[in-house]
Scaffold this motif. Sequence first.
Motif, PDB file in Angstrom:
ATOM      1  N   GLU A 101       0.838  -1.206   0.000  1.00 55.28           N
ATOM      2  CA  GLU A 101       0.000   0.000   0.000  1.00 55.28           C
ATOM      3  C   GLU A 101       0.871   1.254   0.000  1.00 55.28           C
ATOM      4  OE1 GLU A 101      -3.652   2.037   2.564  1.00 55.28           O
ATOM      5  OE2 GLU A 101      -3.107  -0.070   2.898  1.00 55.28           O
ATOM      6  N   LEU A 102       1.920   1.242   0.795  1.00 52.65           N
ATOM      7  CA  LEU A 102       2.839   2.378   0.811  1.00 52.65           C
ATOM      8  C   LEU A 102       3.574   2.515  -0.515  1.00 52.65           C
ATOM      9  CD1 LEU A 102       4.375   1.891   4.375  1.00 52.65           C
ATOM     10  CD2 LEU A 102       2.673   3.591   3.683  1.00 52.65           C
ATOM     11  N   LEU A 103       3.892   1.377  -1.138  1.00 54.53           N
ATOM     12  CA  LEU A 103       4.560   1.411  -2.433  1.00 54.53           C
ATOM     13  C   LEU A 103       3.671   2.062  -3.474  1.00 54.53           C
ATOM     14  CD1 LEU A 103       7.138   0.356  -3.940  1.00 54.53           C
ATOM     15  CD2 LEU A 103       5.803  -1.658  -4.515  1.00 54.53           C
ATOM     16  N   GLU A 104       2.412   1.675  -3.501  1.00 58.05           N
ATOM     17  CA  GLU A 104       1.502   2.237  -4.492  1.00 58.05           C
ATOM     18  C   GLU A 104       1.215   3.704  -4.225  1.00 58.05           C
ATOM     19  OE1 GLU A 104      -2.933   1.210  -6.054  1.00 58.05           O
ATOM     20  OE2 GLU A 104      -1.402  -0.347  -6.138  1.00 58.05           O
ATOM     21  N   ALA A 105       1.266   4.114  -2.952  1.00 56.46           N
ATOM     22  CA  ALA A 105       1.051   5.525  -2.612  1.00 56.46           C
ATOM     23  C   ALA A 105       2.259   6.382  -2.935  1.00 56.46           C
ATOM     24  CB  ALA A 105       0.708   5.652  -1.128  1.00 56.46           C
ATOM     25  N   GLY A 106       3.354   5.761  -3.349  1.00 56.96           N
ATOM     26  CA  GLY A 106       4.547   6.525  -3.681  1.00 56.96           C
ATOM     27  C   GLY A 106       5.390   6.876  -2.473  1.00 56.96           C
ATOM     28  N   LEU A 107       5.061   6.327  -1.304  1.00 58.68           N
ATOM     29  CA  LEU A 107       5.806   6.638  -0.089  1.00 58.68           C
ATOM     30  C   LEU A 107       6.926   5.636   0.176  1.00 58.68           C
ATOM     31  CD1 LEU A 107       2.746   7.540   2.151  1.00 58.68           C
ATOM     32  CD2 LEU A 107       4.424   9.119   1.182  1.00 58.68           C
ATOM     33  N   LEU A 108       7.080   4.666  -0.708  1.00 56.84           N
ATOM     34  CA  LEU A 108       8.080   3.626  -0.546  1.00 56.84           C
ATOM     35  C   LEU A 108       8.597   3.266  -1.926  1.00 56.84           C
ATOM     36  CD1 LEU A 108       9.141   2.016   1.923  1.00 56.84           C
ATOM     37  CD2 LEU A 108       7.457   0.254   1.390  1.00 56.84           C
ATOM     38  N   MET A 109       9.844   2.843  -2.000  1.00 59.42           N
ATOM     39  CA  MET A 109      10.432   2.442  -3.272  1.00 59.42           C
ATOM     40  C   MET A 109      10.903   0.998  -3.176  1.00 59.42           C
ATOM     41  SD  MET A 109      12.697   5.837  -4.187  1.00 59.42           S
ATOM     42  CE  MET A 109      13.444   5.955  -2.567  1.00 59.42           C
ATOM     43  N   THR A 110      11.000   0.356  -4.316  1.00 56.82           N
ATOM     44  CA  THR A 110      11.540  -1.002  -4.327  1.00 56.82           C
ATOM     45  C   THR A 110      13.054  -0.942  -4.373  1.00 56.82           C
ATOM     46  OG1 THR A 110      11.451  -1.120  -6.736  1.00 56.82           O
ATOM     47  CG2 THR A 110       9.550  -1.958  -5.503  1.00 56.82           C
ATOM     48  N   SER A 111      13.660  -2.015  -3.892  1.00 61.88           N
ATOM     49  CA  SER A 111      15.101  -2.165  -3.990  1.00 61.88           C
ATOM     50  C   SER A 111      15.352  -3.516  -4.640  1.00 61.88           C
ATOM     51  CB  SER A 111      15.728  -2.062  -2.600  1.00 61.88           C
ATOM     52  OG  SER A 111      17.136  -2.080  -2.679  1.00 61.88           O
ATOM     53  N   ARG A 112      16.553  -4.043  -4.495  1.00 65.65           N
ATOM     54  CA  ARG A 112      16.890  -5.328  -5.116  1.00 65.65           C
ATOM     55  C   ARG A 112      16.039  -6.445  -4.536  1.00 65.65           C
ATOM     56  NH1 ARG A 112      20.607  -7.568  -1.326  1.00 65.65           N
ATOM     57  NH2 ARG A 112      21.220  -6.017   0.211  1.00 65.65           N
ATOM     58  N   GLN A 113      15.797  -7.452  -5.350  1.00 67.11           N
ATOM     59  CA  GLN A 113      15.022  -8.627  -4.980  1.00 67.11           C
ATOM     60  C   GLN A 113      13.672  -8.202  -4.382  1.00 67.11           C
ATOM     61  OE1 GLN A 113      18.904 -10.119  -3.210  1.00 67.11           O
ATOM     62  NE2 GLN A 113      17.839 -12.034  -3.554  1.00 67.11           N
ATOM     63  N   ASP A 114      13.315  -8.714  -3.196  1.00 68.33           N
ATOM     64  CA  ASP A 114      12.008  -8.413  -2.618  1.00 68.33           C
ATOM     65  C   ASP A 114      12.151  -7.433  -1.464  1.00 68.33           C
ATOM     66  OD1 ASP A 114      13.388 -10.128  -1.039  1.00 68.33           O
ATOM     67  OD2 ASP A 114      11.666 -11.355  -0.457  1.00 68.33           O
ATOM     68  N   ARG A 115      13.016  -6.447  -1.645  1.00 70.44           N
ATOM     69  CA  ARG A 115      13.295  -5.501  -0.581  1.00 70.44           C
ATOM     70  C   ARG A 115      12.758  -4.116  -0.940  1.00 70.44           C
ATOM     71  NH1 ARG A 115      16.831  -7.824   2.930  1.00 70.44           N
ATOM     72  NH2 ARG A 115      17.631  -5.865   3.758  1.00 70.44           N
ATOM     73  N   TYR A 116      12.680  -3.278   0.079  1.00 71.79           N
ATOM     74  CA  TYR A 116      12.127  -1.940  -0.076  1.00 71.79           C
ATOM     75  C   TYR A 116      13.120  -0.919   0.473  1.00 71.79           C
ATOM     76  CZ  TYR A 116       7.796  -4.698  -0.240  1.00 71.79           C
ATOM     77  OH  TYR A 116       6.818  -5.616  -0.548  1.00 71.79           O
ATOM     78  N   ARG A 117      12.876   0.357   0.140  1.00 68.48           N
ATOM     79  CA  ARG A 117      13.675   1.418   0.750  1.00 68.48           C
ATOM     80  C   ARG A 117      12.873   2.702   0.807  1.00 68.48           C
ATOM     81  NH1 ARG A 117      16.848   4.513  -3.208  1.00 68.48           N
ATOM     82  NH2 ARG A 117      16.217   3.913  -5.311  1.00 68.48           N
ATOM     83  N   LEU A 118      13.238   3.538   1.774  1.00 64.86           N
ATOM     84  CA  LEU A 118      12.638   4.854   1.936  1.00 64.86           C
ATOM     85  C   LEU A 118      13.592   5.898   1.384  1.00 64.86           C
ATOM     86  CD1 LEU A 118      11.200   4.926   5.591  1.00 64.86           C
ATOM     87  CD2 LEU A 118       9.898   5.300   3.507  1.00 64.86           C
ATOM     88  N   HIS A 119      13.058   6.840   0.621  1.00 69.80           N
ATOM     89  CA  HIS A 119      13.879   7.973   0.223  1.00 69.80           C
ATOM     90  C   HIS A 119      14.288   8.739   1.482  1.00 69.80           C
ATOM     91  CE1 HIS A 119      14.914  11.934  -1.409  1.00 69.80           C
ATOM     92  NE2 HIS A 119      15.119  11.325  -2.561  1.00 69.80           N
ATOM     93  N   ASP A 120      15.466   9.373   1.430  1.00 68.26           N
ATOM     94  CA  ASP A 120      15.972  10.099   2.604  1.00 68.26           C
ATOM     95  C   ASP A 120      14.955  11.095   3.143  1.00 68.26           C
ATOM     96  OD1 ASP A 120      18.373   8.757   2.440  1.00 68.26           O
ATOM     97  OD2 ASP A 120      19.328  10.291   1.216  1.00 68.26           O
ATOM     98  N   LEU A 121      14.327  11.854   2.248  1.00 71.73           N
ATOM     99  CA  LEU A 121      13.348  12.855   2.699  1.00 71.73           C
ATOM    100  C   LEU A 121      12.146  12.196   3.361  1.00 71.73           C
ATOM    101  CD1 LEU A 121      13.169  15.537  -0.137  1.00 71.73           C
ATOM    102  CD2 LEU A 121      14.239  15.724   2.105  1.00 71.73           C
TER     103      LEU A 121
END
Length: 774
Positions: free
Chosen positions: A392-412
């Motif tokens: 849900e956070l990914l689709e809202a643009g508040l989260l980004m994908t990383s390698r494989q099945d991992r996620y990351r938050l932009h610094d801001l």
Amino acid sequence: MGTGVGITAPFGRLLRALRHSRRLTIEELAEASGVSGRAIGDMERGRSRRPHRGTITALAQGLDLDESAYAELLAAARAARAGARPAEGVRVSPLTLPRGVRDFVGRQAELTVLRALAREAAEGRGVAPPAAVVSGPPGSGKTSLAVRLAEEPESPCPDGAFLVDMRGLDDRPLPAGQAVAVLLSAWGVEDAELARLTAEERLARYHELAAGLRAVLVLDNAGSEAQVRPLLPRAGRLLVVVTSRRTLAGLEGVRRVGLGVLSRQESAVLLRAVVGAGRVDAEPGAAEAVGALCGHLPLALRVAANWAATRTHWSLKRLAGRLADEDRRLDALSAGDLRVNSAFALSCSRLAPEAARMFRLLSLLPGGDFSAAPAAVVADVPLPDAEDLLEELLEAGLLMTSRQDRYRLHDLLRLYAAARHRSQDGEERSLAARSRLRHWALDTAVLAGRWHEPDYGMPPADPGRLVALDDREQAARWIRAEGDLWLAAFREAAAHGEHTRVAEVAEAMHWFSDHWVSWGHWVEVYERAAAAGAALGHAALEATHRNYLAWAYWACARRHDEAVESATDALRLAGAAGDVLQQAWAHAYLGWLRDAVGEAASAADHYHRAMALFTEADDVNGYLQVSCGMIRVLRGAGRGEAAVETCRGIMDALADPRHRDRIPDNVREFTVLTALYAVSFVHLDEGRWQDAVDALRSTRGQFDARGWHKQAGKVHLHLAHALACLGERAEAAAEYRAVLALEDRVPADVRDEARAGLAALTAGRPAPLTRFAQ
């Protein structure tokens, strides 16, 4: 109402069947559900394989599904997410690029500059390949631009692309030497080889391999010139793209590409790409207002646009009004002189409470990226629910994908999430979440580390465990992937005075540490563990970890004097505690360290003491390890017969029925390999060619399988020489060719010897004289 399709149907096909069964067009389902038509189309075609729970709920309402059909659709969505992950056993480089932005727009002038540099690098026009520094404010799209260049299908870089997060904003930015180790590992240099290279040798190896690559290397989020200067190639065709909030003015000979905010026109193009051309063209004034309220910053614009894309019944004028209102009501989050909090606040205000709470708590996770398991722990929710919330956070643009099945938050967004966490969750809840995360991370680290210990192995079955630890490889992958996580928890435990816990984690990692020498943090781990032993007043425990620390100082950091001092301290502490076993290990480490600097007599003395103490302690595994080192020392002292006799003693001990169950299989195999490799040099020195052939044939292929390419090359080389001396010319030639087949995985001097030997065979000359060096 049932579907009649079946739970095994792919999600997209199931969704299409449900829509057809209700006789709805995509546009009609979009109107009924509030999910954009583009998103529905992407899901049905399989282009969007990560639908989150909120979207599924909205679609179910639009389709008027009963509880059974809703559960079926949700299960298919979860299966789609699982299916998007790499299969077990598939090796994915730790430097795989994150998923690029699908709706990338603008930056054409900057892309043109970078494309030209990529062509220049690929063609090898200059003395040194070009490099670029992409700088700009946070959220301006620096990483997206670099990834866009690397992903272009017409890229003139056939060897691919690599990305290293330099963590320039962290309290502990990634040192250049650690980045070198990470890159060498990604380029096929095994950890065992890295362990034997000094920092200077690693850097030389890096430049040797970089010179042979036609690729793009992205050094993302650099904090200083010192971080990246050693990584700029001196020759070859590798294009390095550095991204940084700073201009890195101290770097010479680089092309600088500055990113500001988007133009009004580019902001409109981005909105059209994400929200839809029809909606933007229908309200050009409102679209311009949205761009202005987001400061024309790509990150803020994308967050707002993603929010609008899933709410087709909202006008852009209404969106602009809410952005303006949020900007007045909430504190500003600044990016330079830009105010971007309004877009973040709007998306957060429309999240379900559970998703909003997850977003806030993600700010507590350390490191650059994370998996769903620690997110579930920190939020105290089941793993499937955590996955739904992250989507849900990914689709809202508040989260980004990383390698494989991992996620990351932009610094801001991490800063924004942390601010909201402080203001909404309170200190007590924050401490509870941190405590949950620390205990889970350290518990899992202990289980994963102990997989590699002979006395533990596979952990007991636990259906509630959040990560799979069913074999050593899974355990090793978890330790590596979550290194930032458990190291941060380890540091926190040390800061809280949890000394027993610190020592327990360090002990659990002892056997595994040999498999990840290049990590860069083992010195810290064992310094903290030794300090924990001292704080507990437990001399034997401190001695144990000072022995481990001696290993880390030399094997990982090449700090010889400190290693000797640590082992000497361990010997003193173990003697005071009456711990015979740790005294034995202290002498073993001191023997190893003296041998490393050519002090053969001192090394032999320490090894003899260690062997006697291991015998007294009835520790056959330690005895065998020291005996293997003794072979090398005796050879160096010119005592060949004693070295051969020591090897026979090792083989007798391995064959002794009393030790059958006391020596783990991996220790047994490695002991045989090490002893035979060491004694082969004694046979070679003395011209006992058949004995050398017998020993080397027994080791052939085993170093290759472990990734120890230098040793593998020498086995083939020396076997070839011995066979040539015995007149076995055809087999000797095959072994020389095996060395050359290893290419740059073995040192150049080893390849040169192989070429000379092969040439001598071809010309009918005797094999060239050589000095057999280990």
